[in-house]
Write a protein that holds these residues in place. Sequence first.
Motif, PDB file in Angstrom:
ATOM      1  N   LEU A  72       0.868  -1.281  -0.166  1.00  0.00           N
ATOM      2  CA  LEU A  72       0.089  -0.056   0.036  1.00  0.00           C
ATOM      3  C   LEU A  72       0.958   1.150   0.024  1.00  0.00           C
ATOM      4  N   ASP A  73       0.289   2.192  -0.345  1.00  0.00           N
ATOM      5  CA  ASP A  73       0.984   3.703  -0.365  1.00  0.00           C
ATOM      6  C   ASP A  73       0.612   4.572   0.827  1.00  0.00           C
ATOM      7  N   VAL A  74       0.909   3.881   1.977  1.00  0.00           N
ATOM      8  CA  VAL A  74       0.518   4.742   3.236  1.00  0.00           C
ATOM      9  C   VAL A  74       2.020   4.708   4.230  1.00  0.00           C
ATOM     10  N   ALA A  75       2.107   5.940   4.541  1.00  0.00           N
ATOM     11  CA  ALA A  75       3.616   6.039   5.106  1.00  0.00           C
ATOM     12  C   ALA A  75       3.621   5.171   6.316  1.00  0.00           C
ATOM     13  N   ASP A  76       2.627   5.201   7.160  1.00  0.00           N
ATOM     14  CA  ASP A  76       2.687   4.092   8.423  1.00  0.00           C
ATOM     15  C   ASP A  76       2.237   2.644   8.152  1.00  0.00           C
ATOM     16  N   ALA A  77       1.785   2.395   6.995  1.00  0.00           N
ATOM     17  CA  ALA A  77       1.479   1.067   6.865  1.00  0.00           C
ATOM     18  C   ALA A  77       1.647   0.752   5.555  1.00  0.00           C
ATOM     19  N   PRO A  78       3.054   0.446   5.024  1.00  0.00           N
ATOM     20  CA  PRO A  78       3.505  -0.117   3.836  1.00  0.00           C
ATOM     21  C   PRO A  78       2.760  -1.255   3.221  1.00  0.00           C
ATOM     22  N   THR A  79       2.162  -2.021   4.125  1.00  0.00           N
ATOM     23  CA  THR A  79       1.144  -3.272   4.005  1.00  0.00           C
ATOM     24  C   THR A  79       0.068  -3.048   4.958  1.00  0.00           C
ATOM     25  N   ALA A  80      -1.049  -3.973   4.204  1.00  0.00           N
ATOM     26  CA  ALA A  80      -2.182  -3.903   5.270  1.00  0.00           C
ATOM     27  C   ALA A  80      -1.973  -4.702   6.513  1.00  0.00           C
ATOM     28  N   HIS A  81      -0.536  -5.282   6.937  1.00  0.00           N
ATOM     29  CA  HIS A  81      -0.526  -5.852   8.055  1.00  0.00           C
ATOM     30  C   HIS A  81      -0.932  -4.992   9.454  1.00  0.00           C
ATOM     31  N   PRO A  82      -0.291  -3.941   9.390  1.00  0.00           N
ATOM     32  CA  PRO A  82      -0.517  -2.919  10.580  1.00  0.00           C
ATOM     33  C   PRO A  82      -1.893  -2.751  10.770  1.00  0.00           C
ATOM     34  N   LEU A  83      -2.710  -2.510   9.786  1.00  0.00           N
ATOM     35  CA  LEU A  83      -4.089  -2.097   9.715  1.00  0.00           C
ATOM     36  C   LEU A  83      -4.963  -3.336  10.411  1.00  0.00           C
ATOM     37  N   MET A  84      -4.438  -4.375  10.753  1.00  0.00           N
ATOM     38  CA  MET A  84      -5.260  -5.662  10.856  1.00  0.00           C
ATOM     39  C   MET A  84      -4.830  -5.975  12.463  1.00  0.00           C
ATOM     40  N   HIS A  85      -3.907  -5.437  13.035  1.00  0.00           N
ATOM     41  CA  HIS A  85      -3.861  -5.938  14.428  1.00  0.00           C
ATOM     42  C   HIS A  85      -5.173  -6.043  15.293  1.00  0.00           C
ATOM     43  N   HIS A  86      -6.128  -5.343  14.969  1.00  0.00           N
ATOM     44  CA  HIS A  86      -7.494  -5.457  16.014  1.00  0.00           C
ATOM     45  C   HIS A  86      -8.117  -6.653  15.605  1.00  0.00           C
ATOM     46  N   GLY A  87      -7.922  -7.213  14.489  1.00  0.00           N
ATOM     47  CA  GLY A  87      -8.789  -8.484  14.296  1.00  0.00           C
ATOM     48  C   GLY A  87     -10.257  -8.313  14.001  1.00  0.00           C
TER      49      GLY A  87
END
Length: 490
Positions: free
Chosen positions: A401-416
């Motif tokens: 992804l083109d997101v500065a603090d989330a180059p992949t979607a992994h950090p966006l899924m920590h909440h489950g």
Amino acid sequence: MLDVLIAGAGPVGLWLAAELRLHGVEVTVVERRAAPDGRSRAVGMQAGTLDTFATRGLAERFIERGTPVPTGHFGAATTRLDFSTVGAVHPFMLALGQSVTEKVLEEHALAVGARVLRGEEVVSLTQGPDAVETVIRAAGAHRTVRARWVVGCDGTRSAVRQAAGIGFPGQDTTMTGWLADVELDDPPTGPLSATGPAGSLLVAPIGDGVHRLAGLSTATVHRGTGDPLTLEEVREQARALLGRGLGIHNPRWLSRYGNATRQAPRYRAGRVLVAGDAAHMFFPAGGQGMNLGIQDATNLGWKLAATLQGRAPDGLLDSYDAERRPAARAVIHNTRAQLALFAAASPEQIALREVWSAALAEPRTNRQWARRIAGFDDPLPAGTAPGAHPLTGTRLAGLALDVADAPTAHPLMHHGRPLLLDLGGTRTPCSTPGLDCRTVVVNVEASHPVWRDVTAVLIRPDARIAWASTDTDPQRRAADCRAALSTLCR
């Protein structure tokens, strides 16, 4: 009364406990062993499992303790699988003992609030309409525990599976291989495989100066799994296939294992479910057993939590069985094929191994099987929605992804939770009265070619793509998104 009781504190039970706690479910794990087992049945963590752990921010905890291995094997084929082609953030198998994996997972499960009780085992259970009464034995005494749901992650001899009346049909052992965790005076520079008239041999480092040797010897292939394995037998196999003895000494574990292959015909009986080795067993070829079980737990965790909390639409929990049994069948199929290559003895069988080795030299075929062994591309039942996007049902696999603090979607899924990525430039409304999915909505731009023309994508908590759209009309896209969400939660 407990929300969920899990039998078995192996990797599958511990990971399931942590996934349930992610959603606030009260969970207790009981484990027959009084202390963790220092031996490691599984010594390979595949890229698909690392990808799953990355969705919860845990992958680095394992990577810092293991050794990345860039290639893998398919049976005794001489062409190795290239994991750099699988398209994952961590494109390698991680050589890491199961004992270390269990330690990290237990620390994680305890940190998020799970209870782990050792020296306790399930001996029987009785199901009622709203709960399961489970008899647990500990220190020679028995007590009864009531839980809304019980999950058996207690291995191939699962007491939970048997008590629930779930069968385990299949094939008994007809041939045996062996493993030896040893130190080497003359180790190879990397993972090594060899075949010949004497059989086959794999050599790989597993950490702390220890190598695992796994072999299938034509002279001993019909010995029983209980027959002792001697260090001299291991040395003889190495000399026969490699021309040198490797300086094998100081054995940590010597064992034989068989090709018994079984699968539960159903993964759920009322309020009892099974996962991991309690649901399936097969010849340990390609390092797929633990990894398959981790995916069972990842699939089950969010579905069972939603069911407990009244957020699950009809049929959601049943989809665990519908999705995971075909995945296990596919692994059973490929491990049988791998065993045929390991055990090749006749001219016809040896020719088959040579032909398959040549086929794996073709890049597309190699990538296909690298992805499958790595834990990607396991089958899902065909979707019923007409015109479903080709991405539907696939693993996210850390796409860029083109997101500065989330180059992949992994950090966006920590909440489950379900994750909606709006790639169309206009925020896609996802909530609607009566639909409580706790969905996270993120506006992003995506650089990976797979996202070309995709305007929105809905990702399940287990990193499966539930829905993807190329529609540029925000209202139609929102309506389709809500329809897709209603299949995940309510």
